[in-house]
Design a protein around this motif. Structure first.
Motif, PDB file in Angstrom:
ATOM      1  N   HIS A  21       1.984  -6.322 -11.966  1.00  0.00           N
ATOM      2  CA  HIS A  21       0.749  -6.438 -12.745  1.00  0.00           C
ATOM      3  C   HIS A  21      -0.191  -5.304 -12.356  1.00  0.00           C
ATOM      4  CE1 HIS A  21      -0.229  -8.350  -8.919  1.00  0.00           C
ATOM      5  NE2 HIS A  21      -1.486  -8.030  -9.171  1.00  0.00           N
ATOM      6  N   ALA A  23      -3.816  -4.191 -11.057  1.00  0.00           N
ATOM      7  CA  ALA A  23      -4.832  -4.803 -10.200  1.00  0.00           C
ATOM      8  C   ALA A  23      -6.093  -5.106 -11.002  1.00  0.00           C
ATOM      9  CB  ALA A  23      -5.156  -3.869  -9.034  1.00  0.00           C
ATOM     10  N   GLU A  24      -6.860  -6.067 -10.535  1.00  0.00           N
ATOM     11  CA  GLU A  24      -8.114  -6.441 -11.172  1.00  0.00           C
ATOM     12  C   GLU A  24      -8.982  -5.202 -11.368  1.00  0.00           C
ATOM     13  OE1 GLU A  24     -10.705  -9.085 -12.918  1.00  0.00           O
ATOM     14  OE2 GLU A  24      -8.797  -9.655 -12.010  1.00  0.00           O
ATOM     15  N   GLY A  25      -9.459  -5.018 -12.577  1.00  0.00           N
ATOM     16  CA  GLY A  25     -10.302  -3.868 -12.891  1.00  0.00           C
ATOM     17  C   GLY A  25      -9.546  -2.604 -13.237  1.00  0.00           C
ATOM     18  N   ALA A  27      -6.977  -2.543 -15.565  1.00  0.00           N
ATOM     19  CA  ALA A  27      -6.244  -2.782 -16.813  1.00  0.00           C
ATOM     20  C   ALA A  27      -6.286  -1.531 -17.697  1.00  0.00           C
ATOM     21  CB  ALA A  27      -6.845  -3.965 -17.558  1.00  0.00           C
TER      22      ALA A  27
END
Length: 105
Positions: A21, A23-25, A27
């Motif tokens: 995936h 990482a957060e932020g 995208a």
């Protein structure tokens, strides 16, 4: 195929990609890819594993059907002599298509 070889192959797709995936932020806009190794298909007898075939899930996400991208992905997998099974789903909550290639490494 080693993880480093998989990473080099993923770069050939020429779209953003991440292991498992983003990482957060971090995208990115579609199309993009994620890949992971969910399991290994093992062959064994007499309580011994003789051979393990790692399985890689290669997930391609698009906001519209993109046959040209699918053809390009399949060309890369074929160039690396990798066997794959392909499925497609619409993810309503994300408003994205997911093309899943289950690849035997």
């Amino acid at each position: 195929m080693t993880h480093e070889e998989v990473m080099a192959m993923m770069a050939e797709l020429k779209i953003p990609f991440a292991y498992h995936h983003f990482a957060e932020g971090e995208a990115v806009e579609p199309p993009f890819a994620c890949f992971l190794y969910p399991y290994e298909d093992s062959f064994g007898a007499d309580n011994i594993v003789y051979y393990q075939s790692p399985i890689m899930d290669l997930e391609i996400y698009t906001d519209a059907k993109n046959p040209d991208l699918e053809t390009a992905v399949e060309a890369v997998l074929t160039a690396h002599e990798l066997y794959y099974e392909k499925t497609e789903v619409w993810i309503e909550s994300e408003m994205l298509y997911e093309i899943l290639y289950e690849v035997t490494l």
